[in-house]
Design a protein around this motif. Structure first.
Motif, PDB file in Angstrom:
ATOM      1  N   GLY A 174       0.794  -1.223   0.000  1.00 53.71           N
ATOM      2  CA  GLY A 174       0.000   0.000   0.000  1.00 53.71           C
ATOM      3  C   GLY A 174       0.824   1.270   0.000  1.00 53.71           C
ATOM      4  N   VAL A 175       2.154   1.137  -0.072  1.00 54.52           N
ATOM      5  CA  VAL A 175       3.017   2.327  -0.041  1.00 54.52           C
ATOM      6  C   VAL A 175       2.791   3.189  -1.277  1.00 54.52           C
ATOM      7  CG1 VAL A 175       5.389   3.161   0.059  1.00 54.52           C
ATOM      8  CG2 VAL A 175       4.757   1.093   1.304  1.00 54.52           C
ATOM      9  N   GLY A 176       2.798   2.560  -2.439  1.00 50.43           N
ATOM     10  CA  GLY A 176       2.643   3.319  -3.668  1.00 50.43           C
ATOM     11  C   GLY A 176       1.331   4.079  -3.730  1.00 50.43           C
ATOM     12  N   ARG A 177       0.263   3.443  -3.281  1.00 50.79           N
ATOM     13  CA  ARG A 177      -1.053   4.087  -3.311  1.00 50.79           C
ATOM     14  C   ARG A 177      -1.086   5.319  -2.410  1.00 50.79           C
ATOM     15  NH1 ARG A 177      -3.526  -0.030  -2.014  1.00 50.79           N
ATOM     16  NH2 ARG A 177      -3.873   0.351   0.216  1.00 50.79           N
ATOM     17  N   GLU A 178      -0.586   5.191  -1.192  1.00 53.84           N
ATOM     18  CA  GLU A 178      -0.583   6.325  -0.274  1.00 53.84           C
ATOM     19  C   GLU A 178       0.360   7.425  -0.758  1.00 53.84           C
ATOM     20  OE1 GLU A 178       0.117   5.346   3.781  1.00 53.84           O
ATOM     21  OE2 GLU A 178      -1.676   4.080   3.963  1.00 53.84           O
ATOM     22  N   LEU A 179       1.493   7.016  -1.284  1.00 54.14           N
ATOM     23  CA  LEU A 179       2.475   7.991  -1.743  1.00 54.14           C
ATOM     24  C   LEU A 179       1.938   8.779  -2.925  1.00 54.14           C
ATOM     25  CD1 LEU A 179       5.332   8.782  -0.887  1.00 54.14           C
ATOM     26  CD2 LEU A 179       6.226   7.177  -2.579  1.00 54.14           C
ATOM     27  N   PHE A 180       1.258   8.091  -3.865  1.00 50.40           N
ATOM     28  CA  PHE A 180       0.740   8.796  -5.029  1.00 50.40           C
ATOM     29  C   PHE A 180      -0.425   9.714  -4.642  1.00 50.40           C
ATOM     30  CE2 PHE A 180      -1.093   9.081  -9.396  1.00 50.40           C
ATOM     31  CZ  PHE A 180       0.036   9.624  -9.988  1.00 50.40           C
ATOM     32  N   ALA A 181      -1.205   9.313  -3.656  1.00 52.48           N
ATOM     33  CA  ALA A 181      -2.262  10.202  -3.157  1.00 52.48           C
ATOM     34  C   ALA A 181      -1.653  11.489  -2.613  1.00 52.48           C
ATOM     35  CB  ALA A 181      -3.078   9.488  -2.074  1.00 52.48           C
ATOM     36  N   TRP A 182      -0.525  11.349  -1.913  1.00 47.89           N
ATOM     37  CA  TRP A 182       0.181  12.536  -1.399  1.00 47.89           C
ATOM     38  C   TRP A 182       0.666  13.406  -2.558  1.00 47.89           C
ATOM     39  CZ3 TRP A 182       4.952  14.730  -1.936  1.00 47.89           C
ATOM     40  CH2 TRP A 182       5.320  15.696  -1.008  1.00 47.89           C
ATOM     41  N   GLU A 183       1.232  12.787  -3.588  1.00 47.35           N
ATOM     42  CA  GLU A 183       1.725  13.544  -4.745  1.00 47.35           C
ATOM     43  C   GLU A 183       0.600  14.310  -5.426  1.00 47.35           C
ATOM     44  OE1 GLU A 183       4.338  11.383  -7.490  1.00 47.35           O
ATOM     45  OE2 GLU A 183       4.519   9.845  -5.941  1.00 47.35           O
ATOM     46  N   ILE A 184      -0.524  13.647  -5.644  1.00 46.08           N
ATOM     47  CA  ILE A 184      -1.664  14.296  -6.286  1.00 46.08           C
ATOM     48  C   ILE A 184      -2.122  15.506  -5.464  1.00 46.08           C
ATOM     49  CG2 ILE A 184      -4.117  14.047  -6.827  1.00 46.08           C
ATOM     50  CD1 ILE A 184      -2.632  12.708  -8.938  1.00 46.08           C
ATOM     51  N   ALA A 185      -2.223  15.305  -4.163  1.00 47.23           N
ATOM     52  CA  ALA A 185      -2.681  16.382  -3.295  1.00 47.23           C
ATOM     53  C   ALA A 185      -1.700  17.549  -3.294  1.00 47.23           C
ATOM     54  CB  ALA A 185      -2.880  15.853  -1.871  1.00 47.23           C
ATOM     55  N   ARG A 186      -0.414  17.245  -3.199  1.00 47.68           N
ATOM     56  CA  ARG A 186       0.578  18.323  -3.201  1.00 47.68           C
ATOM     57  C   ARG A 186       0.611  19.011  -4.562  1.00 47.68           C
ATOM     58  NH1 ARG A 186       2.130  22.609  -1.133  1.00 47.68           N
ATOM     59  NH2 ARG A 186       4.317  23.187  -1.490  1.00 47.68           N
ATOM     60  N   GLY A 187       0.456  18.243  -5.638  1.00 49.05           N
ATOM     61  CA  GLY A 187       0.399  18.844  -6.959  1.00 49.05           C
ATOM     62  C   GLY A 187      -0.756  19.816  -7.087  1.00 49.05           C
ATOM     63  N   ARG A 188      -1.909  19.446  -6.558  1.00 54.94           N
ATOM     64  CA  ARG A 188      -3.059  20.350  -6.600  1.00 54.94           C
ATOM     65  C   ARG A 188      -2.790  21.624  -5.808  1.00 54.94           C
ATOM     66  NH1 ARG A 188      -7.736  18.405  -8.718  1.00 54.94           N
ATOM     67  NH2 ARG A 188      -7.827  16.169  -9.229  1.00 54.94           N
ATOM     68  N   GLN A 189      -2.108  21.481  -4.674  1.00 51.75           N
ATOM     69  CA  GLN A 189      -1.762  22.673  -3.892  1.00 51.75           C
ATOM     70  C   GLN A 189      -0.849  23.603  -4.682  1.00 51.75           C
ATOM     71  OE1 GLN A 189      -0.083  21.168  -0.218  1.00 51.75           O
ATOM     72  NE2 GLN A 189      -2.078  21.134   0.817  1.00 51.75           N
ATOM     73  N   LEU A 190       0.143  23.030  -5.369  1.00 58.07           N
ATOM     74  CA  LEU A 190       1.072  23.857  -6.133  1.00 58.07           C
ATOM     75  C   LEU A 190       0.373  24.544  -7.303  1.00 58.07           C
ATOM     76  CD1 LEU A 190       4.263  21.605  -6.171  1.00 58.07           C
ATOM     77  CD2 LEU A 190       3.943  23.765  -4.953  1.00 58.07           C
ATOM     78  N   LEU A 191      -0.531  23.847  -7.963  1.00 58.94           N
ATOM     79  CA  LEU A 191      -1.272  24.463  -9.061  1.00 58.94           C
ATOM     80  C   LEU A 191      -2.106  25.634  -8.546  1.00 58.94           C
ATOM     81  CD1 LEU A 191      -2.478  21.329 -11.056  1.00 58.94           C
ATOM     82  CD2 LEU A 191      -0.605  22.883 -11.642  1.00 58.94           C
ATOM     83  N   ALA A 192      -2.792  25.426  -7.440  1.00 55.08           N
ATOM     84  CA  ALA A 192      -3.607  26.501  -6.878  1.00 55.08           C
ATOM     85  C   ALA A 192      -2.750  27.682  -6.449  1.00 55.08           C
ATOM     86  CB  ALA A 192      -4.417  25.970  -5.700  1.00 55.08           C
ATOM     87  N   ALA A 193      -1.595  27.379  -5.846  1.00 52.44           N
ATOM     88  CA  ALA A 193      -0.717  28.442  -5.355  1.00 52.44           C
ATOM     89  C   ALA A 193      -0.042  29.213  -6.477  1.00 52.44           C
ATOM     90  CB  ALA A 193       0.346  27.842  -4.431  1.00 52.44           C
ATOM     91  N   SER A 194      -0.007  28.643  -7.687  1.00 53.12           N
ATOM     92  CA  SER A 194       0.651  29.338  -8.797  1.00 53.12           C
ATOM     93  C   SER A 194      -0.041  30.652  -9.130  1.00 53.12           C
ATOM     94  CB  SER A 194       0.667  28.442 -10.043  1.00 53.12           C
ATOM     95  OG  SER A 194      -0.631  28.370 -10.634  1.00 53.12           O
ATOM     96  N   GLY A 195      -1.346  30.714  -8.913  1.00 51.22           N
ATOM     97  CA  GLY A 195      -2.092  31.915  -9.251  1.00 51.22           C
ATOM     98  C   GLY A 195      -2.211  32.163 -10.745  1.00 51.22           C
ATOM     99  N   LYS A 196      -1.777  31.217 -11.549  1.00 47.46           N
ATOM    100  CA  LYS A 196      -1.808  31.381 -13.007  1.00 47.46           C
ATOM    101  C   LYS A 196      -3.167  30.937 -13.544  1.00 47.46           C
ATOM    102  CE  LYS A 196       3.178  30.782 -13.679  1.00 47.46           C
ATOM    103  NZ  LYS A 196       4.247  30.011 -14.363  1.00 47.46           N
ATOM    104  N   GLU A 197      -3.895  31.868 -14.109  1.00 48.08           N
ATOM    105  CA  GLU A 197      -5.213  31.546 -14.648  1.00 48.08           C
ATOM    106  C   GLU A 197      -5.060  30.954 -16.042  1.00 48.08           C
ATOM    107  OE1 GLU A 197      -7.648  31.387 -12.771  1.00 48.08           O
ATOM    108  OE2 GLU A 197      -6.745  32.416 -11.073  1.00 48.08           O
ATOM    109  N   LEU A 198      -4.586  29.731 -16.060  1.00 50.03           N
ATOM    110  CA  LEU A 198      -4.284  29.003 -17.281  1.00 50.03           C
ATOM    111  C   LEU A 198      -4.865  27.603 -17.188  1.00 50.03           C
ATOM    112  CD1 LEU A 198      -0.454  29.815 -17.450  1.00 50.03           C
ATOM    113  CD2 LEU A 198      -2.212  30.833 -18.923  1.00 50.03           C
ATOM    114  N   PRO A 199      -4.967  26.891 -18.312  1.00 50.06           N
ATOM    115  CA  PRO A 199      -5.222  25.458 -18.220  1.00 50.06           C
ATOM    116  C   PRO A 199      -4.157  24.820 -17.314  1.00 50.06           C
ATOM    117  CG  PRO A 199      -5.384  26.197 -20.489  1.00 50.06           C
ATOM    118  CD  PRO A 199      -4.842  27.348 -19.703  1.00 50.06           C
ATOM    119  N   ALA A 200      -4.513  23.748 -16.655  1.00 49.24           N
ATOM    120  CA  ALA A 200      -3.596  23.133 -15.694  1.00 49.24           C
ATOM    121  C   ALA A 200      -3.518  21.635 -15.937  1.00 49.24           C
ATOM    122  CB  ALA A 200      -4.042  23.420 -14.270  1.00 49.24           C
ATOM    123  N   ARG A 201      -2.419  21.058 -15.484  1.00 50.12           N
ATOM    124  CA  ARG A 201      -2.176  19.633 -15.752  1.00 50.12           C
ATOM    125  C   ARG A 201      -1.393  19.009 -14.600  1.00 50.12           C
ATOM    126  NH1 ARG A 201       0.341  19.774 -20.888  1.00 50.12           N
ATOM    127  NH2 ARG A 201      -1.781  19.734 -21.705  1.00 50.12           N
TER     128      ARG A 201
END
Length: 377
Positions: A130-157
């Motif tokens: 279950g390490v990979g599943r939990e770790l990837f959930a963390w990555e997704i969540a942190r990625g979403r935080q970084l996208l939101a914090a960018s403040g760039k009103e652009l398409p996001a990925r």
């Protein structure tokens, strides 16, 4: 290795999008990673040797066609835009050995699509817990935080990459979190014992070796060349010069225009502001380039020696004048002169510029493949 493969962007106009903070749906807190009886903390520069061993161990287990060097790993810690204290995790066992890692990365130059890159892996000894599943959930969540914090009103990925040799469980993990396969890439090679074409350049175009003095002009050429390519974003000066531990300047070549039509280029609406400023200042104009890397660690893995073309590009105003072929052929000759058996590169299978046909006409053949998985926001 870096990929030169990117294509035309197909996103709705940013004016039709909801605010990035809304689209990113960033959680206020990150999900805990507790699986695998590991101790979790942020990666530190002192971890570089252990992280190298972990990443290469994963690459070997998954039959990936490359291995990394300590220089490449150390560069993860030196990019000025990264905050590894917040954007990384390593899982350490009771013996102090790294068994898993995660890194979420961004590109400061993103101007069309703001991206969060998700990197990570689990050592084979700790898979199935279950390490990979939990770790990837963390990555997704942190990625979403970084996208939101960018403040760039652009398409996001949110995106990650995988090799064709990856175990099926990896693709299932990505699908579980909503990532879809978006692009496919082909890793190509060309036998250097076959004749390398001589490619004359017309007019005031001149082939020259890469040099520090022309590196900034090459960055401007790159940003122009890849402006209409899917997934490509402008490179800032700091991003352009970072990550060169395996850069091979002796295998890299540029095409310059010694007498550009400055007035015509300035009048061209596609000429970007940085290039326009350089033209007005009378600075050299690089119109095409072949930037190469040397990956000795990969030679035994692949079973042959090779020179690797990291990126190949031509300014849009200079396409159709065999600039790319001239630069690429120069690189191939340099590879051969240093005793390499093959020239190698990779390309997006949907590249609209005709690159795939160009490489095939020059004798390049597919060896392996990879793909990009993403969530489009």
């Amino acid at each position: 290795m870096s990929s030169s493969a990117t294509d035309q962007v197909e996103h709705p106009a940013s004016t039709t999008l909801a605010p990035i903070a809304e689209r990113a749906a960033a959680p206020s807190t990150l999900p805990p990673v507790t699986a695998g009886d590991l101790t979790w903390r942020a990666a530190e520069p002192a971890d570089a040797p252990a992280l190298l061993a972990l990443r290469n161990g994963i690459a070997e287990a998954d039959q990936e066609p490359y291995r990394e060097t300590i220089g490449e790993i150390e560069e993860l810690f030196t990019a000025p835009w990264r905050d590894l204290a917040a954007d990384s995790l390593v899982g350490v066992d009771t013996d102090g050995t790294l068994r898993a890692y995660a890194l979420v990365d961004t590109n400061p130059g993103d101007a069309n699509t703001v991206r969060a890159f998700l990197w990570g892996g689990v050592h084979p000894s700790h898979r199935g817990r279950g390490v990979g599943r939990e770790l990837f959930a963390w990555e997704i969540a942190r990625g979403r935080q970084l996208l939101a914090a960018s403040g760039k009103e652009l398409p996001a990925r949110l995106l990650t990459y995988g090799e064709d040799t990856d175990p099926p469980a990896k693709a299932r993990l990505y699908a579980r979190f909503g990532l879809e396969t978006r692009r496919f890439y082909s890793d190509l090679r060309r036998d250097l014992t076959t004749p390398i074409p001589e490619v004359p350049l017309d007019g005031s175009l001149r082939l020259v070796p890469w040099s520090t003095e022309l590196d900034e002009a090459t960055r401007l050429a790159h940003n122009d060349a890849f402006r209409d390519h899917w997934g490509s974003e402008p490179r800032t000066s700091e991003a352009w010069t970072h990550g060169r531990s395996e850069f091979a300047p002796q295998w890299s070549f540029l095409v310059v225009d010694d007498a550009p039509d400055v007035d015509a280029l300035l009048a061209d609406p596609t000429t970007d502001p940085e290039t326009a400023a350089a033209l007005r200042a009378g600075e050299p104009l690089v119109v095409g380039y072949e930037m190469a890397g040397r990956y000795d660690e990969d030679f035994p893995v692949r079973g042959y020696t090779f020179g690797y073309t990291e990126i190949l590009g031509v300014r849009s105003a200079y396409r159709g004048r065999r600039v790319a072929v001239a630069a690429l052929a120069a690189g191939m000759r340099a590879f051969a002169a240093d005793g390499m058996q093959y020239a190698a590169l990779d390309v997006d299978t949907e590249n609209p510029s005709g690159a795939h046909g160009l490489y095939a006409s020059l004798g390049y053949e597919k060896v392996t493949g990879s793909r990009m998985y993403s969530i489009e926001l």
